[in-house]
Design an enzyme around this catalytic site. Structure first.
Site, mmCIF file in Angstrom:
data_model
loop_
_atom_site.group_PDB
_atom_site.id
_atom_site.type_symbol
_atom_site.label_atom_id
_atom_site.label_comp_id
_atom_site.label_asym_id
_atom_site.label_seq_id
_atom_site.Cartn_x
_atom_site.Cartn_y
_atom_site.Cartn_z
ATOM 1 N N GLY A 130 29.469 31.173 42.432
ATOM 2 C CA GLY A 130 29.977 31.475 43.778
ATOM 3 C C GLY A 130 31.488 31.346 43.783
ATOM 4 O O GLY A 130 32.024 30.276 44.069
ATOM 5 N N SER A 164 26.637 37.929 41.144
ATOM 6 C CA SER A 164 25.636 38.490 40.232
ATOM 7 C C SER A 164 24.475 37.513 40.129
ATOM 8 O O SER A 164 24.707 36.299 40.056
ATOM 9 C CB SER A 164 26.221 38.686 38.843
ATOM 10 O OG SER A 164 27.391 39.445 38.905
ATOM 11 N N GLU A 247 34.818 33.711 30.593
ATOM 12 C CA GLU A 247 34.328 35.016 31.032
ATOM 13 C C GLU A 247 35.070 36.131 30.299
ATOM 14 O O GLU A 247 34.474 37.043 29.759
ATOM 15 C CB GLU A 247 34.537 35.142 32.537
ATOM 16 C CG GLU A 247 33.977 36.426 33.129
ATOM 17 C CD GLU A 247 33.974 36.393 34.663
ATOM 18 O OE1 GLU A 247 34.768 35.634 35.245
ATOM 19 O OE2 GLU A 247 33.183 37.129 35.245
ATOM 20 N N GLU A 380 44.760 44.959 37.499
ATOM 21 C CA GLU A 380 46.066 44.537 38.026
ATOM 22 C C GLU A 380 46.256 43.034 37.836
ATOM 23 O O GLU A 380 47.321 42.583 37.420
ATOM 24 C CB GLU A 380 46.184 44.908 39.517
ATOM 25 C CG GLU A 380 46.318 46.408 39.764
ATOM 26 C CD GLU A 380 45.049 47.198 39.456
ATOM 27 O OE1 GLU A 380 43.937 46.640 39.566
ATOM 28 O OE2 GLU A 380 45.174 48.375 39.075
#
Lengths: 397, 367
Positions: A130, A164, A247, A380
């Site tokens: 979250g 997800s 990640e 970005e």
């Protein structure tokens, strides 16, 4: 510089390959099996992870005392490659294994490790993250979901988005604001929150592909025991940042094999598709474009190998992960566009059309790739990270 | 598996990093580029004394017998400082070709002379068709004599030894010509890279020695072109790395609107892209060097991946570096245009991106 694998690395690969030959499911088609509901599909992946766990192959990078194998980063890459090579299904608890488990290992108490880690490995408990909120995307640290102390508990209120596996998750690594008065990075805390707690509501979020990979998650007066704080109160930014680094470093690891496979398939189709009266594979423009994609997939693999070598020497993923993230995401968008051009009018056909190549795979992949430069940190934001943390340019915000 | 430099490779890199900027700073590059052939006798003597001229030659010729990853390391450092003159064509191009040829008296003498710093060499391949493959080679050697014109011959005015790629009947032939032989005339082809000069070489009944013919010649030339192409790709990485540093440094110091321009994301993202292009080119160049050294099955594809990517990446990095500098980047005084010029010449040399993509297509689509 020596790109040959050591005897130990080769032995690891051989053992894994042998195990996969005996245990990888034969009925996996690479995508969700037709006629299966999302829940049935997920149960299938969960059962597969359980088998992987029982074989001793789940969470191989984790330390031995936490149930892993203490695998080197090179062995992790070998693992990803062999799973892809065997066309094995993904593991159900991917976020728990790759991101949240390692964060608990780094910041958790002994009791938290005892409570959570094994069940992450066995897929008995599925995890989600979250992090993002409707008003805190790229500017994650400005998130508003709050956790107010109440006796020995926290009371959580707020909303998360792009979650997800939210619908399947039993637990969530939740970043919340615990000190609204502190500067935005300093007032955050990470909570481990039971998704079955009263006040948690999960809604599907339908993407442009038509699927619902993601969810919105609402928290209304959700009670969380203080024992479920991960790391220190108000140190949540550092805890979350560790997760984000994992990640970027791990998300792209096996992708070059996935892309290579898809590329080989596209080349095969290009030999049979007509372009101006000859096979597309003989068209000079098509050849240039396919060769460019081949080169970029190869470079993605090589960048990955270099980055893995660096991590294996320095021990931790660093901001170079941002280069990888930009590379694979932008490459996939170019790749899918080239596939559309090569395949011609058939490329647009979706699942359900009897005329579609590969059950509509190419139309799906084209749309899905559009999300690549947004998910897991936009291009970005990745360029900002490179500018500031790698090149030492002054912060823009 | 270790995709990084070994300790000795790192030592080589460090000593190159010390040597080249000290012995050939940008002011020297600018001075030397005005000389015919951009050939400076003193600089060449230093290169020879420090062993750079012999690095890839066998020890029996007085060389150091280093491998191709080491070659890439050195090339990268040379590219950082825009090493001017005939080094590249002498060692990485003609040297690679000499190494790939069977040993004989003429070849051995040339290799030894290069190692010792006494001679320079180059390869004459292109003709009027300007093709980088041997399909464009028409010039005939007849009765040991050569007549015709070679174009785009790098550094020819400084080279004592010319290796001309010609035909003996239908067969490819590699010939050795002495620059001073009668019947050889050399004219400059003033071109975009001021630091490495190109020449048209006319041959009129020139007596040559044939070093190899047929398949043997083709194999040697293929190997040499692959090696030179990888050296060039590595050299381009060095150039990209340097202009990225220059642009980033400028972005940190140049102020507009009261802030360093590097604080603006429009500038940061240009710099981030330069880093991405540089690092990706580096991965490809080093892999290709390693694959050639190990004779990996995908070595030739790897060479084309490296060159096709670097060709566009160096040019793009140059565009961004100049853009970050604004008007200053467009001046003669600023060094960036020298890199930008080198980037264009390097993009063209040994086949541009499109040439190498077609080569990739032949290996991965037609296979």
């Amino acid at each position: 510089m020596d790109l040959n694998y050591t005897a130990a690395e080769q032995k690891f690969r051989d053992e894994l390959r042998a195990w996969l030959a005996d245990h990888a499911p034969q009925d996996w088609t690479g995508r969700k099996a037709p006629g299966r509901s999302m829940e049935e599909h997920f149960a299938y992946l969960r059962a597969w992870q359980k088998r992987v766990y029982e074989g001793g192959w789940a969470g191989i990078s984790w330390p031995r005392q936490c149930g892993g194998r203490g695998a080197t980063v090179i062995e992790q890459v070998i693992f990803t490659e062999e799973m892809a090579r065997a066309s094995a299904p993904p593991l159900a608890n991917v976020l728990g294994l790759a991101l949240i488990g390692p964060t608990i290992i780094a910041h958790g108490t002994a009791a938290q490790k005892e409570r959570f880690l094994t069940k992450i490995l066995s897929a008995e408990e599925i995890w989600c993250q979250g992090f993002s909120e409707p008003n805190a995307g790229s500017d994650l640290a400005s998130l508003l979901t709050e956790a107010r102390p109440d006796g020995s508990d926290f009371i959580v209120n707020g909303q998360k988005v792009w979650t997800s596996y939210g619908w399947a998750a039993d637990w969530c690594e939740l970043v919340v604001r615990t000190d609204p008065a502190a500067p935005k990075h300093k007032g955050l805390t990470v909570l481990l929150i039971d998704m079955r707690s009263p006040g948690v509501e999960v809604r599907p979020l339908r993407q442009m592909t038509g699927e619902s990979e993601f969810n919105e998650v609402f928290f209304r007066d959700v009670r969380v025991p203080a024992a479920n704080v991960l790391g220190a109160v108000n140190n949540g930014w550092n805890v979350a940042l560790g997760t984000l680094m994992h990640e970027r470093a791990t998300l792209g690891a096996g992708l070059h094999i996935v892309y290579s496979r898809q590329f080989q398939r596209l080349v095969k189709l290009a030999h049979s598709i007509d372009r101006n009266g000859a096979p597309a594979a003989r068209d000079p423009v098509v050849r240039q474009k396919l060769a460019q994609i081949y080169a970029e997939i190869e470079i993605m693999r090589l960048n990955q190998m270099r980055s893995i070598s660096r991590i294996s020497q320095s021990g931790a993923p660093g901001p170079e992960g941002s280069i990888q993230k930009i590379f694979w995401s932008e490459l996939n968008q170019r790749f899918q566009q080239v596939a559309q051009e090569v395949l011609g009018p058939f490329a647009q056909l979706e699942k359900g059309s009897e005329f579609a190549f590969d059950d509509g795979q190419w139309a799906y992949s084209y749309l899905r790739a559009r999300g690549n430069t947004i998910e897991a940190g936009t291009s970005e934001i990745q360029r900002n990270i490179i500018g500031h943390f790698v090149l030492g340019l002054p912060r823009s915000y | 598996m270790q995709f990084g430099l070994t300790e000795t490779q790192q030592l080589l890199k460090n000593s190159a990093r010390d040597f080249f900027p000290a012995e050939c700073p940008m002011a020297e590059v600018r001075r030397i580029m005005e000389i015919d052939g951009a050939y400076d006798v003193m600089l060449w003597r230093l290169l020879a004394e420090h062993g750079w001229t012999g690095m890839i030659f066998d020890e029996e010729h007085g060389g150091m017998g280093l491998g191709l990853v080491e070659m890439a390391v050195a090339a990268e450092e040379m590219g950082r400082i825009l090493l001017p003159g005939p080094y590249f064509s002498t060692v990485f191009l003609a040297g690679a070709l000499l190494n790939a040829l069977p040993k004989n008296t003429g070849r051995n003498a040339c290799a030894t002379a290069i190692c010792e710093g006494r001679e320079r060499a180059t390869v004459a391949l292109l003709e009027e068709s300007a093709r980088w493959d041997t399909g464009g080679v028409r010039m005939q050697v007849v009765d040991g004599r050569l007549t015709g014109r070679k174009l785009f011959v790098p550094d020819a005015s400084a080279a004592e030894c010319l290796l001309a790629i010609v035909r003996a009947g239908d067969e490819l032939a590699i010939t050795q010509v002495h620059n001073a032989a009668s019947g050889v005339s050399i004219r400059a082809m003033p071109s975009i890279d001021r630091t490495r000069h190109l020449y048209a070489v006319d041959f009129d009944q020139v007596e040559v020695e044939i070093l190899a013919t047929g398949d043997e010649a083709q194999r040697a030339l293929d190997r040499a072109m692959d090696i030179a192409t990888v050296a060039l790709a590595a050299e381009m990485v060095g150039g990209m790395e340097r202009i990225t540093e220059i642009a980033v440094d400028y972005a940190k110091t140049r102020k507009q609107f009261g802030k360093p321009i590097g604080q603006f994301q429009a500038i940061q993202h240009q710099c981030a892209d330069m880093l991405l292009l540089t690092e990706s080119s580096r991965s490809a160049a080093y892999y290709a060097a390693w694959a050639l050294q190990e004779n990996a099955p995908d070595a030739r594809t790897a060479v084309s991946v490296a060159k096709s990517y670097a060709s566009e990446a160096y040019r793009e990095a140059g565009n961004r570096a100049i853009q970050v500098h604004g008007g200053m980047g467009f001046t003669w005084e600023n060094d960036l245009h020298l890199y930008y010029r080198r980037a264009k010449a390097s993009e063209i040399a040994f086949g541009d991106a499109a040439f190498h993509r077609e080569r990739i297509a032949r290996m991965v689509i037609d296979a």
